[in-house]
Enzyme design. Structure first.
Site, mmCIF file in Angstrom:
data_model
loop_
_atom_site.group_PDB
_atom_site.id
_atom_site.type_symbol
_atom_site.label_atom_id
_atom_site.label_comp_id
_atom_site.label_asym_id
_atom_site.label_seq_id
_atom_site.Cartn_x
_atom_site.Cartn_y
_atom_site.Cartn_z
ATOM 1 N N HIS A 24 -2.010 -25.460 20.692
ATOM 2 C CA HIS A 24 -1.163 -25.711 19.756
ATOM 3 C C HIS A 24 0.062 -26.239 20.225
ATOM 4 C CE1 HIS A 24 0.896 -21.888 20.193
ATOM 5 N NE2 HIS A 24 -0.161 -21.103 19.485
ATOM 6 N N HIS A 79 -4.142 -7.766 18.325
ATOM 7 C CA HIS A 79 -3.428 -8.992 17.929
ATOM 8 C C HIS A 79 -4.175 -9.954 17.179
ATOM 9 C CE1 HIS A 79 -0.690 -12.294 17.833
ATOM 10 N NE2 HIS A 79 -0.909 -12.865 18.880
ATOM 11 N N GLU A 81 -3.894 -13.142 16.123
ATOM 12 C CA GLU A 81 -3.781 -14.801 16.236
ATOM 13 C C GLU A 81 -5.164 -14.945 16.601
ATOM 14 O OE1 GLU A 81 -0.731 -16.568 18.662
ATOM 15 O OE2 GLU A 81 -1.284 -18.380 17.965
ATOM 16 N N ASP A 83 -6.865 -16.968 18.522
ATOM 17 C CA ASP A 83 -7.610 -17.082 19.857
ATOM 18 C C ASP A 83 -8.085 -15.339 20.337
ATOM 19 O OD1 ASP A 83 -4.757 -16.432 19.775
ATOM 20 O OD2 ASP A 83 -4.550 -16.812 22.012
ATOM 21 N N HIS A 146 3.090 -10.980 20.422
ATOM 22 C CA HIS A 146 3.680 -12.265 20.023
ATOM 23 C C HIS A 146 3.830 -12.624 18.693
ATOM 24 C CE1 HIS A 146 2.158 -16.574 19.547
ATOM 25 N NE2 HIS A 146 3.440 -16.640 19.624
ATOM 26 N N ASP A 165 -0.867 -10.255 24.350
ATOM 27 C CA ASP A 165 -0.449 -11.613 24.744
ATOM 28 C C ASP A 165 0.776 -11.262 25.914
ATOM 29 O OD1 ASP A 165 -1.696 -13.320 23.431
ATOM 30 O OD2 ASP A 165 -0.259 -13.514 21.785
ATOM 31 N N TYR A 193 4.190 -19.653 30.410
ATOM 32 C CA TYR A 193 3.689 -18.773 29.306
ATOM 33 C C TYR A 193 5.110 -18.186 28.553
ATOM 34 C CZ TYR A 193 0.865 -15.560 26.442
ATOM 35 O OH TYR A 193 0.332 -14.762 25.706
ATOM 36 N N HIS A 226 -4.569 -12.964 28.184
ATOM 37 C CA HIS A 226 -4.798 -14.245 28.978
ATOM 38 C C HIS A 226 -4.637 -14.270 30.408
ATOM 39 C CE1 HIS A 226 -4.695 -16.440 24.989
ATOM 40 N NE2 HIS A 226 -3.569 -15.682 24.821
HETATM 41 FE FE1 FEO Z 1 -0.511 -14.738 20.086
HETATM 42 FE FE2 FEO Z 1 -3.125 -15.280 22.591
HETATM 43 O O1 FEO Z 1 -2.229 -15.180 20.662
#
Ligand code: FEO
Length: 397
Positions: A24, A79, A81, A83, A146, A165, A193, A226
Protein backbone atom coordinates in the site's frame (compact mmCIF):
# COMPACT_ATOMS: atom_id res chain seq x y z
CA UNK A 1 9.78 -22.96 3.33
CA UNK A 2 8.90 -25.29 6.17
CA UNK A 3 7.38 -24.70 9.59
CA UNK A 4 10.16 -23.98 12.09
CA UNK A 5 10.17 -24.64 15.84
CA UNK A 6 11.23 -21.35 17.43
CA UNK A 7 10.84 -22.49 21.07
CA UNK A 8 9.84 -25.90 22.39
CA UNK A 9 6.36 -26.64 20.97
CA UNK A 10 6.10 -23.14 19.43
CA UNK A 11 6.34 -22.91 15.65
CA UNK A 12 6.61 -20.29 12.92
CA UNK A 13 3.93 -21.32 10.42
CA UNK A 14 3.68 -18.14 8.30
CA UNK A 15 4.34 -17.33 4.67
CA UNK A 16 7.16 -15.55 2.85
CA UNK A 17 5.99 -13.19 0.10
CA UNK A 18 9.08 -13.00 -2.11
CA UNK A 19 7.58 -10.95 -4.91
CA UNK A 20 5.53 -8.17 -3.34
CA UNK A 21 7.06 -4.84 -4.37
CA UNK A 22 4.39 -2.39 -3.22
CA UNK A 23 2.73 -2.63 0.18
CA UNK A 24 0.00 0.00 0.00
CA UNK A 25 2.49 2.61 -1.20
CA UNK A 26 5.55 1.35 0.74
CA UNK A 27 8.23 -0.01 -1.60
CA UNK A 28 9.04 -3.54 -0.50
CA UNK A 29 11.97 -4.06 -2.83
CA UNK A 30 12.97 -7.23 -0.98
CA UNK A 31 9.48 -8.62 -0.31
CA UNK A 32 8.10 -9.43 3.12
CA UNK A 33 6.78 -12.22 5.30
CA UNK A 34 3.52 -12.66 7.17
CA UNK A 35 4.43 -14.50 10.35
CA UNK A 36 1.85 -16.69 12.03
CA UNK A 37 2.76 -18.77 15.09
CA UNK A 38 1.41 -21.99 16.54
CA UNK A 39 1.63 -23.27 20.11
CA UNK A 40 1.13 -27.00 20.65
CA UNK A 41 -0.04 -27.63 24.17
CA UNK A 42 -3.10 -29.25 25.77
CA UNK A 43 -4.90 -26.54 23.83
CA UNK A 44 -3.49 -25.68 20.43
CA UNK A 45 -3.43 -21.99 19.53
CA UNK A 46 -2.75 -20.22 16.23
CA UNK A 47 -1.55 -16.61 16.48
CA UNK A 48 -2.74 -14.57 13.49
CA UNK A 49 -3.04 -15.87 9.96
CA UNK A 50 -1.55 -14.57 6.68
CA UNK A 51 -2.51 -12.57 3.62
CA UNK A 52 -5.27 -14.28 1.66
CA UNK A 53 -3.09 -14.82 -1.44
CA UNK A 54 -0.59 -17.00 0.46
CA UNK A 55 -2.95 -18.93 2.72
CA UNK A 56 -1.82 -22.18 1.06
CA UNK A 57 1.61 -21.77 2.71
CA UNK A 58 0.03 -21.38 6.15
CA UNK A 59 -2.20 -24.41 5.64
CA UNK A 60 0.79 -26.44 4.40
CA UNK A 61 2.78 -25.51 7.52
CA UNK A 62 -0.13 -26.43 9.79
CA UNK A 63 -0.33 -29.86 8.14
CA UNK A 64 3.44 -30.25 8.66
CA UNK A 65 3.20 -29.58 12.41
CA UNK A 66 -0.21 -31.00 13.28
CA UNK A 67 -1.15 -33.42 10.55
CA UNK A 68 -4.64 -32.00 10.78
CA UNK A 69 -5.25 -28.23 11.19
CA UNK A 70 -8.67 -28.88 12.70
CA UNK A 71 -6.80 -29.91 15.89
CA UNK A 72 -6.36 -26.17 16.57
CA UNK A 73 -8.56 -25.02 19.45
CA UNK A 74 -7.98 -21.29 19.53
CA UNK A 75 -7.18 -18.56 17.02
CA UNK A 76 -5.65 -15.47 18.58
CA UNK A 77 -6.04 -12.37 16.44
CA UNK A 78 -3.36 -9.93 17.50
CA UNK A 79 -4.07 -7.63 14.54
CA UNK A 80 -6.95 -7.30 12.09
CA UNK A 81 -5.17 -5.68 9.11
CA UNK A 82 -5.70 -7.88 6.05
CA UNK A 83 -2.06 -8.99 5.77
CA UNK A 84 -2.72 -10.97 8.99
CA UNK A 85 -6.44 -11.64 8.79
CA UNK A 86 -7.06 -11.96 5.05
CA UNK A 87 -7.22 -15.74 5.20
CA UNK A 88 -9.15 -15.84 8.50
CA UNK A 89 -12.56 -16.81 6.99
CA UNK A 90 -11.05 -19.81 5.19
CA UNK A 91 -9.00 -20.76 8.26
CA UNK A 92 -12.07 -20.59 10.49
CA UNK A 93 -13.95 -22.83 8.04
CA UNK A 94 -11.04 -25.28 8.06
CA UNK A 95 -10.30 -25.22 11.79
CA UNK A 96 -13.72 -24.52 13.33
CA UNK A 97 -12.01 -23.04 16.42
CA UNK A 98 -13.59 -23.26 19.83
CA UNK A 99 -12.65 -19.61 20.51
CA UNK A 100 -11.25 -16.60 18.68
CA UNK A 101 -9.42 -14.33 21.09
CA UNK A 102 -9.11 -10.64 20.22
CA UNK A 103 -9.10 -7.21 21.84
CA UNK A 104 -12.37 -5.25 22.24
CA UNK A 105 -11.43 -3.13 19.21
CA UNK A 106 -10.37 -6.34 17.46
CA UNK A 107 -13.85 -7.83 17.71
CA UNK A 108 -15.36 -4.62 16.33
CA UNK A 109 -12.87 -4.49 13.46
CA UNK A 110 -13.25 -8.19 12.62
CA UNK A 111 -17.02 -7.78 12.35
CA UNK A 112 -16.56 -4.65 10.22
CA UNK A 113 -14.19 -6.54 7.92
CA UNK A 114 -15.87 -9.93 7.67
CA UNK A 115 -19.47 -9.32 8.81
CA UNK A 116 -19.61 -12.57 10.82
CA UNK A 117 -21.09 -11.87 14.21
CA UNK A 118 -21.58 -15.62 14.67
CA UNK A 119 -17.84 -16.35 15.02
CA UNK A 120 -16.91 -17.57 18.57
CA UNK A 121 -15.29 -14.33 19.77
CA UNK A 122 -13.72 -14.14 23.21
CA UNK A 123 -12.71 -10.58 24.01
CA UNK A 124 -9.57 -10.07 26.09
CA UNK A 125 -7.97 -6.91 27.47
CA UNK A 126 -4.61 -5.91 28.92
CA UNK A 127 -3.89 -8.05 31.96
CA UNK A 128 -6.07 -10.98 30.85
CA UNK A 129 -4.42 -14.32 30.33
CA UNK A 130 -5.38 -17.83 29.26
CA UNK A 131 -3.80 -21.17 30.00
CA UNK A 132 -3.05 -23.54 27.15
CA UNK A 133 -1.88 -26.25 29.56
CA UNK A 134 1.82 -25.91 30.30
CA UNK A 135 2.00 -22.51 28.63
CA UNK A 136 0.17 -19.27 29.40
CA UNK A 137 -0.75 -16.45 27.03
CA UNK A 138 -0.86 -12.97 28.57
CA UNK A 139 -2.47 -10.20 26.52
CA UNK A 140 -1.37 -6.59 26.25
CA UNK A 141 -3.39 -4.18 24.13
CA UNK A 142 -1.16 -1.98 21.96
CA UNK A 143 -3.70 0.40 20.46
CA UNK A 144 -2.40 2.12 17.29
CA UNK A 145 0.63 -0.17 16.99
CA UNK A 146 -0.40 -0.50 14.32
CA UNK A 147 -4.21 -0.18 14.41
CA UNK A 148 -6.67 0.40 17.28
CA UNK A 149 -7.22 -3.37 17.55
CA UNK A 150 -3.55 -4.38 17.90
CA UNK A 151 -2.30 -6.40 20.84
CA UNK A 152 0.74 -8.36 21.98
CA UNK A 153 0.67 -11.94 23.24
CA UNK A 154 3.32 -12.79 25.84
CA UNK A 155 4.26 -16.34 26.78
CA UNK A 156 5.94 -16.05 30.23
CA UNK A 157 7.16 -19.67 30.38
CA UNK A 158 9.26 -19.00 27.25
CA UNK A 159 9.90 -15.28 27.80
CA UNK A 160 8.49 -14.89 24.29
CA UNK A 161 6.75 -11.75 23.03
CA UNK A 162 4.58 -12.25 19.95
CA UNK A 163 4.54 -8.61 18.96
CA UNK A 164 2.26 -8.26 15.95
CA UNK A 165 3.45 -5.44 13.63
CA UNK A 166 5.78 -3.87 16.21
CA UNK A 167 9.50 -4.71 15.86
CA UNK A 168 8.86 -6.12 12.37
CA UNK A 169 10.31 -5.29 8.97
CA UNK A 170 9.50 -6.03 5.36
CA UNK A 171 12.18 -8.43 4.16
CA UNK A 172 11.62 -11.82 2.51
CA UNK A 173 14.31 -14.24 3.69
CA UNK A 174 14.82 -17.96 3.84
CA UNK A 175 16.38 -17.35 7.29
CA UNK A 176 13.97 -16.96 10.20
CA UNK A 177 16.22 -15.54 12.93
CA UNK A 178 18.15 -12.30 13.48
CA UNK A 179 21.48 -14.10 14.01
CA UNK A 180 21.23 -15.74 10.57
CA UNK A 181 21.08 -12.51 8.53
CA UNK A 182 23.32 -9.51 7.95
CA UNK A 183 22.81 -7.26 11.00
CA UNK A 184 23.28 -4.01 9.09
CA UNK A 185 20.74 -4.95 6.44
CA UNK A 186 18.35 -6.10 9.16
CA UNK A 187 18.49 -2.74 10.95
CA UNK A 188 18.12 -0.89 7.62
CA UNK A 189 14.86 -2.73 6.96
CA UNK A 190 13.73 -2.27 10.57
CA UNK A 191 14.38 1.49 10.37
CA UNK A 192 12.48 1.75 7.09
CA UNK A 193 9.54 -0.09 8.64
CA UNK A 194 9.55 2.17 11.70
CA UNK A 195 9.81 5.34 9.59
CA UNK A 196 6.97 4.38 7.26
CA UNK A 197 4.59 2.55 9.59
CA UNK A 198 5.18 3.65 13.15
CA UNK A 199 6.89 7.08 13.22
CA UNK A 200 3.50 8.79 13.56
CA UNK A 201 2.85 6.73 16.70
CA UNK A 202 6.19 7.53 18.39
CA UNK A 203 4.59 8.97 21.58
CA UNK A 204 2.60 5.72 21.93
CA UNK A 205 5.76 3.66 21.38
CA UNK A 206 7.43 5.57 24.22
CA UNK A 207 4.49 4.82 26.54
CA UNK A 208 4.47 1.16 25.52
CA UNK A 209 8.19 0.74 26.16
CA UNK A 210 7.71 2.29 29.60
CA UNK A 211 4.74 -0.03 30.27
CA UNK A 212 6.72 -3.12 29.24
CA UNK A 213 9.47 -2.04 31.66
CA UNK A 214 6.97 -1.34 34.44
CA UNK A 215 5.33 -4.74 33.98
CA UNK A 216 8.77 -6.32 34.32
CA UNK A 217 8.25 -8.49 31.22
CA UNK A 218 11.35 -10.58 30.69
CA UNK A 219 11.89 -10.78 26.96
CA UNK A 220 14.18 -13.45 25.60
CA UNK A 221 12.68 -13.56 22.12
CA UNK A 222 10.52 -11.19 20.05
CA UNK A 223 8.46 -12.77 17.30
CA UNK A 224 6.95 -10.06 15.09
CA UNK A 225 4.38 -10.49 12.32
CA UNK A 226 6.87 -9.48 9.59
CA UNK A 227 10.51 -10.39 8.96
CA UNK A 228 12.93 -12.37 11.09
CA UNK A 229 12.54 -13.31 14.75
CA UNK A 230 14.70 -11.52 17.31
CA UNK A 231 16.22 -14.62 18.95
CA UNK A 232 19.68 -13.33 19.80
CA UNK A 233 19.31 -9.58 20.04
CA UNK A 234 15.80 -8.51 21.12
CA UNK A 235 17.51 -5.74 23.09
CA UNK A 236 18.89 -4.29 19.83
CA UNK A 237 15.44 -3.64 18.39
CA UNK A 238 14.01 -2.48 21.75
CA UNK A 239 16.82 0.07 22.04
CA UNK A 240 16.35 1.17 18.41
CA UNK A 241 12.62 1.71 19.02
CA UNK A 242 13.50 3.82 22.04
CA UNK A 243 15.88 5.97 19.94
CA UNK A 244 13.52 6.31 16.98
CA UNK A 245 10.47 7.08 19.11
CA UNK A 246 12.40 9.74 21.04
CA UNK A 247 13.29 11.31 17.68
CA UNK A 248 17.02 10.88 18.28
CA UNK A 249 18.92 12.19 15.26
CA UNK A 250 22.36 11.89 13.70
CA UNK A 251 24.39 14.86 12.51
CA UNK A 252 22.87 14.32 9.10
CA UNK A 253 21.14 16.58 6.57
CA UNK A 254 18.70 15.42 3.92
CA UNK A 255 18.14 17.53 0.81
CA UNK A 256 14.88 16.55 -0.89
CA UNK A 257 14.28 18.28 -4.19
CA UNK A 258 12.73 18.24 -7.63
CA UNK A 259 14.04 20.08 -10.65
CA UNK A 260 12.76 20.98 -14.13
CA UNK A 261 15.85 22.09 -16.06
CA UNK A 262 18.51 21.46 -13.38
CA UNK A 263 18.48 24.96 -11.89
CA UNK A 264 17.04 23.82 -8.56
CA UNK A 265 19.43 20.86 -8.72
CA UNK A 266 22.40 23.27 -9.02
CA UNK A 267 21.06 25.03 -5.95
CA UNK A 268 20.77 21.69 -4.12
CA UNK A 269 24.42 20.92 -4.90
CA UNK A 270 25.52 24.35 -3.67
CA UNK A 271 23.65 23.81 -0.38
CA UNK A 272 25.23 20.36 -0.04
CA UNK A 273 28.77 21.63 -0.74
CA UNK A 274 28.43 24.30 1.86
CA UNK A 275 27.19 21.77 4.44
CA UNK A 276 30.20 19.58 3.65
CA UNK A 277 32.59 22.53 3.98
CA UNK A 278 31.02 23.32 7.33
CA UNK A 279 31.83 19.81 8.54
CA UNK A 280 28.45 18.11 8.06
CA UNK A 281 29.71 15.03 6.25
CA UNK A 282 26.50 13.01 6.25
CA UNK A 283 24.37 14.68 3.57
CA UNK A 284 21.84 12.85 1.41
CA UNK A 285 20.78 14.31 -1.95
CA UNK A 286 17.39 12.86 -2.81
CA UNK A 287 15.76 13.72 -6.12
CA UNK A 288 12.15 13.14 -5.33
CA UNK A 289 11.31 11.48 -8.66
CA UNK A 290 14.36 9.17 -8.51
CA UNK A 291 13.84 7.92 -4.96
CA UNK A 292 10.77 6.20 -3.56
CA UNK A 293 8.89 8.15 -0.90
CA UNK A 294 9.31 5.29 1.57
CA UNK A 295 13.11 5.42 1.14
CA UNK A 296 13.13 9.21 1.48
CA UNK A 297 11.16 9.10 4.73
CA UNK A 298 13.60 6.48 6.05
CA UNK A 299 16.42 8.99 5.55
CA UNK A 300 14.32 11.65 7.30
CA UNK A 301 13.85 9.43 10.39
CA UNK A 302 17.26 10.14 11.91
CA UNK A 303 18.19 13.35 10.05
CA UNK A 304 18.73 16.52 12.07
CA UNK A 305 18.01 18.82 9.09
CA UNK A 306 15.55 18.47 6.23
CA UNK A 307 16.10 20.90 3.36
CA UNK A 308 13.44 21.08 0.66
CA UNK A 309 13.93 22.42 -2.87
CA UNK A 310 11.41 22.92 -5.66
CA UNK A 311 11.02 25.04 -8.75
CA UNK A 312 7.79 27.01 -8.96
CA UNK A 313 5.18 25.30 -11.14
CA UNK A 314 1.80 26.94 -11.68
CA UNK A 315 2.37 29.22 -8.66
CA UNK A 316 3.03 26.19 -6.50
CA UNK A 317 5.55 23.41 -5.82
CA UNK A 318 6.23 20.43 -8.07
CA UNK A 319 3.62 17.62 -7.67
CA UNK A 320 6.20 15.04 -6.57
CA UNK A 321 7.28 17.41 -3.79
CA UNK A 322 3.64 17.69 -2.71
CA UNK A 323 3.55 13.89 -2.57
CA UNK A 324 6.52 13.54 -0.21
CA UNK A 325 5.43 16.51 1.91
CA UNK A 326 1.92 15.06 2.34
CA UNK A 327 3.44 11.72 3.29
CA UNK A 328 5.91 13.36 5.69
CA UNK A 329 3.21 15.46 7.34
CA UNK A 330 1.19 12.32 8.02
CA UNK A 331 4.15 10.56 9.63
CA UNK A 332 4.98 13.56 11.87
CA UNK A 333 8.79 13.61 12.10
CA UNK A 334 9.90 15.42 15.26
CA UNK A 335 12.42 18.15 16.04
CA UNK A 336 13.84 18.84 12.58
CA UNK A 337 15.71 21.88 11.35
CA UNK A 338 14.21 22.99 8.02
CA UNK A 339 15.21 25.23 5.11
CA UNK A 340 13.91 25.83 1.58
CA UNK A 341 15.19 26.83 -1.83
CA UNK A 342 14.07 26.80 -5.46
CA UNK A 343 14.38 28.38 -8.87
CA UNK A 344 11.55 30.14 -10.68
CA UNK A 345 10.65 31.73 -14.00
CA UNK A 346 8.31 34.58 -13.15
CA UNK A 347 6.18 34.26 -10.00
CA UNK A 348 8.33 32.20 -7.56
CA UNK A 349 5.94 30.99 -4.84
CA UNK A 350 7.54 27.56 -4.26
CA UNK A 351 9.92 28.59 -1.45
CA UNK A 352 7.08 30.26 0.44
CA UNK A 353 4.97 27.10 0.13
CA UNK A 354 7.83 24.79 1.17
CA UNK A 355 8.55 26.96 4.21
CA UNK A 356 4.84 27.00 5.11
CA UNK A 357 4.65 23.20 5.01
CA UNK A 358 7.71 22.83 7.21
CA UNK A 359 6.31 25.39 9.66
CA UNK A 360 3.12 23.30 9.80
CA UNK A 361 5.26 20.29 10.73
CA UNK A 362 6.89 22.23 13.56
CA UNK A 363 10.32 22.39 11.93
CA UNK A 364 12.77 24.99 13.22
CA UNK A 365 13.16 27.06 10.04
CA UNK A 366 16.58 28.49 9.18
CA UNK A 367 16.69 31.63 7.01
CA UNK A 368 14.01 32.92 4.67
CA UNK A 369 14.73 30.46 1.90
CA UNK A 370 16.62 31.12 -1.32
CA UNK A 371 14.93 31.90 -4.66
CA UNK A 372 16.85 32.24 -7.91
CA UNK A 373 15.30 33.39 -11.18
CA UNK A 374 15.85 31.03 -14.12
CA UNK A 375 19.39 29.58 -14.29
CA UNK A 376 21.61 30.38 -11.28
CA UNK A 377 24.87 32.25 -11.85
CA UNK A 378 27.94 31.48 -9.71
CA UNK A 379 27.23 34.70 -7.89
CA UNK A 380 23.60 33.80 -7.24
CA UNK A 381 24.59 30.39 -5.85
CA UNK A 382 26.33 32.17 -2.96
CA UNK A 383 22.85 32.51 -1.45
CA UNK A 384 22.59 28.71 -1.39
CA UNK A 385 26.05 28.42 0.16
CA UNK A 386 24.98 30.83 2.87
CA UNK A 387 21.82 28.79 3.45
CA UNK A 388 23.91 25.62 3.81
CA UNK A 389 26.23 27.37 6.29
CA UNK A 390 23.28 28.63 8.32
CA UNK A 391 21.78 25.12 8.46
CA UNK A 392 25.16 23.67 9.50
CA UNK A 393 25.47 26.29 12.26
CA UNK A 394 21.96 25.43 13.53
CA UNK A 395 22.84 21.73 13.49
CA UNK A 396 25.89 22.34 15.67
CA UNK A 397 23.96 24.19 18.38
FE1 FEO B 1 -0.74 -3.43 10.29
FE2 FEO B 1 1.26 -6.02 9.10
O1 FEO B 1 -0.30 -5.01 9.37
Amino acid sequence: MAAIEIKKDIYWVGAVDWNIRDFHGYSTEKGTSYNAYLIKDEKIALFDTVKKEVKGDLIHHLYQVLGDPSKIDYIIVNHVEMDHSGSLPEMIDLIKPEKIFCSPMGKKALIEHFHREDWPFEVVATGDSISLGKKTVQFLETKMLHWPDSMFSYIPEDKLLISSDAFGHHWATSERFDDEVDPHELMTHAAKYYANILMIFSPIVQKLLAQVKEMGLQIEMIAPDHGVIWRTSPQTILEAYDRWSRGETKNKAVIIYDTMWHSTEKMAKAVMNSLLQAGITNVKMLHVRKNHRSDIITEVLDAKAVILGSPTLNNNIMPAMADIITYMKGLRPKDKIGAAFGSFGWSGEAVKHLTGHMTDMGFDIVGEGVKIKNVPSHEALKGCSELGSAVAAAMKK
